[in-house]
Design a protein around this motif. Structure first.
Motif, PDB file in Angstrom:
ATOM      1  N   GLU A  63      31.470  25.813  -4.850  1.00 38.62           N
ATOM      2  CA  GLU A  63      30.472  25.675  -3.899  1.00 38.62           C
ATOM      3  C   GLU A  63      30.710  26.453  -2.477  1.00 38.62           C
ATOM      4  OE1 GLU A  63      30.517  21.494  -3.026  1.00 38.62           O
ATOM      5  OE2 GLU A  63      29.671  21.092  -4.989  1.00 38.62           O
ATOM      6  N   VAL A  64      31.858  26.604  -1.926  1.00 37.41           N
ATOM      7  CA  VAL A  64      32.254  27.516  -1.093  1.00 37.41           C
ATOM      8  C   VAL A  64      31.833  28.960  -1.296  1.00 37.41           C
ATOM      9  CG1 VAL A  64      34.129  28.510   0.254  1.00 37.41           C
ATOM     10  CG2 VAL A  64      33.919  26.040   0.025  1.00 37.41           C
ATOM     11  N   GLU A  65      32.302  29.396  -2.462  1.00 33.80           N
ATOM     12  CA  GLU A  65      32.045  30.863  -2.925  1.00 33.80           C
ATOM     13  C   GLU A  65      30.554  31.200  -2.920  1.00 33.80           C
ATOM     14  OE1 GLU A  65      33.082  33.540  -6.803  1.00 33.80           O
ATOM     15  OE2 GLU A  65      32.822  31.454  -7.189  1.00 33.80           O
ATOM     16  N   GLN A  66      29.548  29.994  -3.562  1.00 31.56           N
ATOM     17  CA  GLN A  66      28.241  30.621  -3.716  1.00 31.56           C
ATOM     18  C   GLN A  66      27.731  30.556  -2.308  1.00 31.56           C
ATOM     19  OE1 GLN A  66      28.289  31.340  -6.941  1.00 31.56           O
ATOM     20  NE2 GLN A  66      26.024  30.446  -6.994  1.00 31.56           N
ATOM     21  N   ARG A  67      28.009  29.630  -1.329  1.00 29.19           N
ATOM     22  CA  ARG A  67      27.526  29.776   0.011  1.00 29.19           C
ATOM     23  C   ARG A  67      27.956  30.999   0.648  1.00 29.19           C
ATOM     24  NH1 ARG A  67      28.426  23.883  -0.085  1.00 29.19           N
ATOM     25  NH2 ARG A  67      30.364  24.141   0.865  1.00 29.19           N
ATOM     26  N   ALA A  68      29.127  31.493   0.384  1.00 24.35           N
ATOM     27  CA  ALA A  68      29.550  32.638   1.034  1.00 24.35           C
ATOM     28  C   ALA A  68      29.158  33.965   0.545  1.00 24.35           C
ATOM     29  CB  ALA A  68      31.195  32.791   0.737  1.00 24.35           C
ATOM     30  N   ILE A  69      28.836  33.924  -0.662  1.00 26.58           N
ATOM     31  CA  ILE A  69      27.855  35.018  -1.090  1.00 26.58           C
ATOM     32  C   ILE A  69      26.571  35.068  -0.551  1.00 26.58           C
ATOM     33  CG2 ILE A  69      26.858  36.064  -3.280  1.00 26.58           C
ATOM     34  CD1 ILE A  69      29.274  34.862  -4.887  1.00 26.58           C
ATOM     35  N   SER A  70      25.678  34.065  -0.528  1.00 19.38           N
ATOM     36  CA  SER A  70      24.552  33.793   0.186  1.00 19.38           C
ATOM     37  C   SER A  70      24.629  34.305   1.460  1.00 19.38           C
ATOM     38  CB  SER A  70      23.890  32.595   0.045  1.00 19.38           C
ATOM     39  OG  SER A  70      23.537  32.198  -1.466  1.00 19.38           O
TER      40      SER A  70
END
Length: 237
Positions: A169-176
């Motif tokens: 979840e942290v990774e997905q938000r960071a990419i966006s």
């Protein structure tokens, strides 16, 4: 300034010759998947011949190619250094220290040993734990600097056993978030997301990091020395 001629058939077929529209070509390449074919076409274009907006598009397209090359670089570093560290070191901020592998990477990339170790740690974090970040890097969605920030900021949480779902979840938000923000802004966002997702673990990580505060002194060749202090942010300010 293209010239249009027609073939001798029942229905005229336009045959376009003359000067290639470089500006529209750059737009096409900007939206193309990064790779050797796209890069080869970009190399053939002289950016000086482009209009002002197309020069910016050209620069952006090259940055996407750089991201793709950096994705390949992570795999190459792992091929040299291995997926796991050869020596474990509990005080290291990532996963460990590699003596021989670090020297190999240091020599190949002409980097200082400490910098080479950092590159190895980042590559391992990306390849082993952040597949979506690797994919975003390979397709040029994020820059190498953004990918490095995501790896650095999640590495401690990963090492301390943060759940895979939290890291995802942290990774997905960071990419966006990375699309429209600087690496510095991204670092703050990732740290905040980790603190909110696993508050108890984050507090423990902060406490452990505080216990590792230190001051180091490095002698320089010109008779000078460099002093590096690792301490809590509030104290540093």
């Amino acid at each position: 300034t293209a010239r249009v001629t027609y073939s001798e058939t029942s229905e005229p077929t336009p045959i376009v010759t003359g000067t290639v529209d470089l500006d529209s070509s750059v737009v096409t390449l900007l939206n193309s998947i990064p790779g050797i074919t796209t890069l080869a076409k970009l190399v053939e274009i002289d950016p000086v011949e482009l209009n002002a907006s197309s020069r910016i598009d050209y620069l952006t397209a090259l940055e996407r190619q750089t991201a793709w090359l950096q994705a390949l670089m992570q795999r190459a570093i792992i091929a040299v250094a291995g997926n796991e560290p050869s020596v474990s070191n509990g005080d290291d901020i990532f996963f460990g220290v590699d003596e021989a592998e670090r020297e190999d990477v240091s020599t190949a990339l002409r980097l200082a040993p400490a910098t080479a170790q950092s590159r190895i740690d980042i590559a391992r974090t990306l390849v082993n734990n952040l597949p979506n970040t690797c994919s975003a890097l390979a397709t040029g969605e994020i820059s190498s600097a953004h990918a490095t920030v995501i790896a650095r900021e999640t590495a401690i949480a990963i090492r301390n056993g943060a759940p895979d779902s939290v890291i995802f979840e942290v990774e997905q938000r960071a990419i966006s978030f990375a699309e429209l923000h600087t690496p510095g802004q991204l670092a703050v966002r990732v740290r905040t997301d980790i603190a909110k997702s696993i508050p108890e673990e984050f507090e423990e990580m902060a406490s452990r990091a505080t216990s590792l505060r230190r001051v180091s002194c490095y002698n320089e060749a010109d008779g000078m020395s460099t002093v590096v202090a690792i301490l809590p942010a509030a104290d540093a300010q």
